[in-house]
Scaffold this motif. Sequence first.
Motif, PDB file in Angstrom:
ATOM      1  N   VAL A  40      27.076 -16.634   6.783  1.00 37.48           N
ATOM      2  CA  VAL A  40      27.987 -17.444   7.633  1.00 37.48           C
ATOM      3  C   VAL A  40      29.425 -17.430   7.420  1.00 37.48           C
ATOM      4  O   VAL A  40      29.875 -16.770   6.461  1.00 37.48           O
ATOM      5  N   SER A  41      30.279 -17.983   8.113  1.00 32.84           N
ATOM      6  CA  SER A  41      31.712 -18.148   7.966  1.00 32.84           C
ATOM      7  C   SER A  41      31.912 -19.257   6.900  1.00 32.84           C
ATOM      8  O   SER A  41      31.050 -20.240   6.658  1.00 32.84           O
ATOM      9  N   ASP A  42      33.259 -19.248   6.480  1.00 26.06           N
ATOM     10  CA  ASP A  42      33.702 -20.160   5.581  1.00 26.06           C
ATOM     11  C   ASP A  42      33.480 -21.613   6.145  1.00 26.06           C
ATOM     12  O   ASP A  42      33.072 -22.515   5.449  1.00 26.06           O
ATOM     13  N   SER A  43      33.589 -21.672   7.389  1.00 26.83           N
ATOM     14  CA  SER A  43      33.888 -22.973   8.024  1.00 26.83           C
ATOM     15  C   SER A  43      32.568 -23.575   8.429  1.00 26.83           C
ATOM     16  O   SER A  43      32.160 -24.649   8.135  1.00 26.83           O
ATOM     17  N   VAL A  44      31.480 -22.782   8.692  1.00 25.39           N
ATOM     18  CA  VAL A  44      30.265 -23.337   8.785  1.00 25.39           C
ATOM     19  C   VAL A  44      29.414 -23.488   7.338  1.00 25.39           C
ATOM     20  O   VAL A  44      28.978 -24.564   7.208  1.00 25.39           O
ATOM     21  N   LEU A  45      29.948 -22.753   6.222  1.00 24.26           N
ATOM     22  CA  LEU A  45      29.361 -23.273   5.008  1.00 24.26           C
ATOM     23  C   LEU A  45      29.960 -24.541   4.622  1.00 24.26           C
ATOM     24  O   LEU A  45      29.231 -25.515   4.004  1.00 24.26           O
ATOM     25  N   SER A  46      31.384 -24.746   4.878  1.00 23.50           N
ATOM     26  CA  SER A  46      31.693 -26.021   4.653  1.00 23.50           C
ATOM     27  C   SER A  46      31.415 -26.949   5.444  1.00 23.50           C
ATOM     28  O   SER A  46      31.012 -28.164   4.434  1.00 23.50           O
ATOM     29  N   LYS A  47      31.023 -26.980   6.698  1.00 18.65           N
ATOM     30  CA  LYS A  47      30.261 -28.107   7.303  1.00 18.65           C
ATOM     31  C   LYS A  47      29.099 -28.297   6.771  1.00 18.65           C
ATOM     32  O   LYS A  47      28.610 -29.615   6.518  1.00 18.65           O
ATOM     33  N   HIS A  48      28.340 -27.344   6.328  1.00 16.35           N
ATOM     34  CA  HIS A  48      26.721 -27.745   5.636  1.00 16.35           C
ATOM     35  C   HIS A  48      27.155 -28.351   4.307  1.00 16.35           C
ATOM     36  O   HIS A  48      26.152 -29.319   4.107  1.00 16.35           O
ATOM     37  N   LEU A  49      27.798 -27.990   3.418  1.00 19.09           N
ATOM     38  CA  LEU A  49      28.226 -28.508   2.276  1.00 19.09           C
ATOM     39  C   LEU A  49      28.608 -30.006   2.271  1.00 19.09           C
ATOM     40  O   LEU A  49      28.249 -30.716   1.857  1.00 19.09           O
TER      41      LEU A  49
END
Length: 108
Positions: A40-49
């Motif tokens: 996934v992209s950084d932004s998608v991972l950030s949202k999940h985290l």
Amino acid sequence: MSHAPVFDAVIHAPGRLQICAILSSVDDAEFAMIRDAIKVSDSVLSKHLKQLEEAGYVKLTKQAENGRQRTWIALTPAGRKTFAAHVAELQRLAALTAPEPMGQGFAG
């Protein structure tokens, strides 16, 4: 396992389920490793985290290394307990499915 099986909607989303699975086998993992592992992209991972952190399931630690800020993620004790209960519930649900009859496999 001493924890009763419980389905957890926060963990169940595919990306968050993958994150928790990765973190369940280590003390912590670096952001980029998780990002690359679940593709996934950084932004998608950030949202999940962020969702996992708001639920109290992960802890993020930022460290400077060679002039770069790196983020490390770890499951909290509550996150480990909830993930284990979620997996147990998935296993319980999977056990309810009818076994596929011999010789009746899907021809794809």
